[in-house]
Design a protein around this motif. Sequence first.
Motif, mmCIF file in Angstrom:
data_model
loop_
_atom_site.group_PDB
_atom_site.id
_atom_site.type_symbol
_atom_site.label_atom_id
_atom_site.label_comp_id
_atom_site.label_asym_id
_atom_site.label_seq_id
_atom_site.Cartn_x
_atom_site.Cartn_y
_atom_site.Cartn_z
ATOM 1 N N VAL A 25 0.922 6.668 -6.988
ATOM 2 C CA VAL A 25 -0.252 7.035 -7.424
ATOM 3 C C VAL A 25 0.003 8.664 -7.196
ATOM 4 O O VAL A 25 -0.355 9.442 -8.233
ATOM 5 C CB VAL A 25 -1.446 6.739 -6.880
ATOM 6 C CG1 VAL A 25 -2.558 7.536 -6.961
ATOM 7 C CG2 VAL A 25 -1.888 5.188 -7.055
ATOM 8 N N TRP A 26 0.425 9.131 -6.189
ATOM 9 C CA TRP A 26 0.494 10.665 -5.763
ATOM 10 C C TRP A 26 1.516 10.928 -6.629
ATOM 11 O O TRP A 26 1.291 12.129 -7.399
ATOM 12 C CB TRP A 26 0.859 10.580 -4.402
ATOM 13 C CG TRP A 26 1.620 12.057 -3.994
ATOM 14 C CD1 TRP A 26 0.634 13.161 -4.046
ATOM 15 C CD2 TRP A 26 2.837 12.712 -4.108
ATOM 16 N NE1 TRP A 26 1.564 14.376 -3.520
ATOM 17 C CE2 TRP A 26 2.811 14.016 -3.721
ATOM 18 C CE3 TRP A 26 3.993 12.256 -4.310
ATOM 19 C CZ2 TRP A 26 3.824 14.653 -3.726
ATOM 20 C CZ3 TRP A 26 5.277 12.941 -4.178
ATOM 21 C CH2 TRP A 26 5.081 14.073 -3.985
ATOM 22 N N ARG A 27 2.747 10.476 -7.104
ATOM 23 C CA ARG A 27 3.722 11.064 -7.651
ATOM 24 C C ARG A 27 3.579 11.270 -9.310
ATOM 25 O O ARG A 27 3.529 12.249 -10.058
ATOM 26 C CB ARG A 27 4.994 10.160 -7.608
ATOM 27 C CG ARG A 27 6.345 10.604 -8.258
ATOM 28 C CD ARG A 27 7.327 9.754 -7.988
ATOM 29 N NE ARG A 27 8.833 10.500 -8.750
ATOM 30 C CZ ARG A 27 9.124 9.923 -9.883
ATOM 31 N NH1 ARG A 27 8.348 9.376 -10.408
ATOM 32 N NH2 ARG A 27 10.185 10.697 -10.473
ATOM 33 N N TRP A 28 2.846 10.162 -9.638
ATOM 34 C CA TRP A 28 2.582 9.978 -11.025
ATOM 35 C C TRP A 28 1.235 11.223 -11.402
ATOM 36 O O TRP A 28 1.244 11.676 -12.568
ATOM 37 C CB TRP A 28 2.161 8.501 -11.572
ATOM 38 C CG TRP A 28 3.551 7.928 -11.503
ATOM 39 C CD1 TRP A 28 4.778 8.032 -11.460
ATOM 40 C CD2 TRP A 28 3.435 6.329 -11.539
ATOM 41 N NE1 TRP A 28 5.459 7.098 -11.477
ATOM 42 C CE2 TRP A 28 4.717 6.063 -11.344
ATOM 43 C CE3 TRP A 28 2.512 5.377 -11.576
ATOM 44 C CZ2 TRP A 28 5.106 4.665 -11.191
ATOM 45 C CZ3 TRP A 28 2.852 4.094 -11.511
ATOM 46 C CH2 TRP A 28 4.439 3.712 -11.483
ATOM 47 N N ARG A 79 0.836 -1.354 -0.103
ATOM 48 C CA ARG A 79 0.125 0.083 0.134
ATOM 49 C C ARG A 79 0.941 1.173 -0.227
ATOM 50 O O ARG A 79 0.624 2.164 -0.756
ATOM 51 C CB ARG A 79 -0.976 -0.184 1.349
ATOM 52 C CG ARG A 79 -1.723 1.302 1.193
ATOM 53 C CD ARG A 79 -2.991 1.224 2.197
ATOM 54 N NE ARG A 79 -3.615 2.402 1.690
ATOM 55 C CZ ARG A 79 -5.163 2.424 2.309
ATOM 56 N NH1 ARG A 79 -5.414 1.701 2.832
ATOM 57 N NH2 ARG A 79 -5.595 3.789 2.022
ATOM 58 N N ASP A 80 1.964 1.383 0.814
ATOM 59 C CA ASP A 80 2.604 2.489 0.822
ATOM 60 C C ASP A 80 3.269 2.866 -0.495
ATOM 61 O O ASP A 80 3.649 4.003 -1.085
ATOM 62 C CB ASP A 80 3.706 2.389 1.922
ATOM 63 C CG ASP A 80 4.747 1.353 2.096
ATOM 64 O OD1 ASP A 80 4.490 0.403 1.119
ATOM 65 O OD2 ASP A 80 5.855 1.373 2.480
ATOM 66 N N GLU A 81 3.688 1.754 -1.215
ATOM 67 C CA GLU A 81 4.233 2.105 -2.536
ATOM 68 C C GLU A 81 3.306 2.315 -3.593
ATOM 69 O O GLU A 81 3.477 3.233 -4.252
ATOM 70 C CB GLU A 81 4.870 0.652 -3.034
ATOM 71 C CG GLU A 81 6.164 0.316 -2.246
ATOM 72 C CD GLU A 81 6.887 -1.209 -2.952
ATOM 73 O OE1 GLU A 81 6.139 -1.492 -3.741
ATOM 74 O OE2 GLU A 81 7.763 -1.535 -2.394
ATOM 75 N N TYR A 82 1.964 1.735 -3.549
ATOM 76 C CA TYR A 82 0.919 2.277 -4.282
ATOM 77 C C TYR A 82 0.578 3.670 -4.042
ATOM 78 O O TYR A 82 0.639 4.456 -5.152
ATOM 79 C CB TYR A 82 -0.177 1.199 -4.159
ATOM 80 C CG TYR A 82 -1.230 1.642 -5.165
ATOM 81 C CD1 TYR A 82 -1.366 1.213 -6.367
ATOM 82 C CD2 TYR A 82 -2.378 2.565 -4.399
ATOM 83 C CE1 TYR A 82 -2.544 1.635 -6.912
ATOM 84 C CE2 TYR A 82 -3.323 2.788 -5.307
ATOM 85 C CZ TYR A 82 -3.515 2.413 -6.672
ATOM 86 O OH TYR A 82 -4.523 2.758 -7.465
ATOM 87 N N ASP A 83 0.515 4.031 -2.866
ATOM 88 C CA ASP A 83 0.108 5.466 -2.471
ATOM 89 C C ASP A 83 1.158 6.660 -2.979
ATOM 90 O O ASP A 83 0.724 7.493 -3.605
ATOM 91 C CB ASP A 83 -0.154 5.558 -1.059
ATOM 92 C CG ASP A 83 -1.433 5.109 -0.395
ATOM 93 O OD1 ASP A 83 -2.316 4.244 -1.164
ATOM 94 O OD2 ASP A 83 -1.567 4.712 0.710
ATOM 95 N N TYR A 84 2.296 6.078 -2.907
ATOM 96 C CA TYR A 84 3.379 6.938 -3.137
ATOM 97 C C TYR A 84 3.257 7.147 -4.528
ATOM 98 O O TYR A 84 3.456 8.248 -5.323
ATOM 99 C CB TYR A 84 4.793 6.662 -2.597
ATOM 100 C CG TYR A 84 5.869 7.480 -3.329
ATOM 101 C CD1 TYR A 84 6.152 8.662 -2.687
ATOM 102 C CD2 TYR A 84 6.535 6.972 -4.276
ATOM 103 C CE1 TYR A 84 7.094 9.655 -3.251
ATOM 104 C CE2 TYR A 84 7.397 7.997 -4.920
ATOM 105 C CZ TYR A 84 7.787 9.135 -4.519
ATOM 106 O OH TYR A 84 8.751 10.119 -4.894
#
Length: 177
Positions: free
Chosen positions: A61-64, A54-59
């Motif tokens: 999604v936010w960055r892209w 989840r932390d990778e996904y959230d980061y």
Amino acid sequence: MPDLPPVALSVRQPSAWAIIHGGKDVENRSLGSIRAGQMKPGRIAIHAAIGMKRDEYDYLVWRWARAGVAVPRPDHLPRRAIIGSVTVEKIITASDSAWFGGEAGLLLRDPLPCEPIPCSGALGYFTWTPGGTMAEPLPWMAAWGASDGGMFDTLPVQFRDRPVKPFGTGKSRPKGE
């Protein structure tokens, strides 16, 4: 089954999706993992790994989202499957690409999607064979962003606080990110 290369590289979601659908033209790896995985230029299949944090996904999604790339919900991303193919043009240690962010990477071009084909993954380049089933969404994936009952699914993703970068040089936030 489509005409896919026999060799694949397993990549965690949402990065696998971004390689095939989101314009991601660099897959970051260490030089050691490139050597150990016997990675070299040529056409490869892209395997969406079973793991997705989840932390990778959230980061990501936010960055892209800052670059205008809208990533599908986590429960809509196939995992444990071949999802397409791409050409590795060369191994790089520097790049102006917004996707480059490490010691080294694979410069990618010509992504072609395919219907997901269930398949187990492995580290480095591996010879893949179809089989098994795709991974089911984990509870956090199905619940992600669902607090509004789906009412705002068409709006851009927003975060109250900027997610912390969960990989690379540790948990620190580089300037500009």
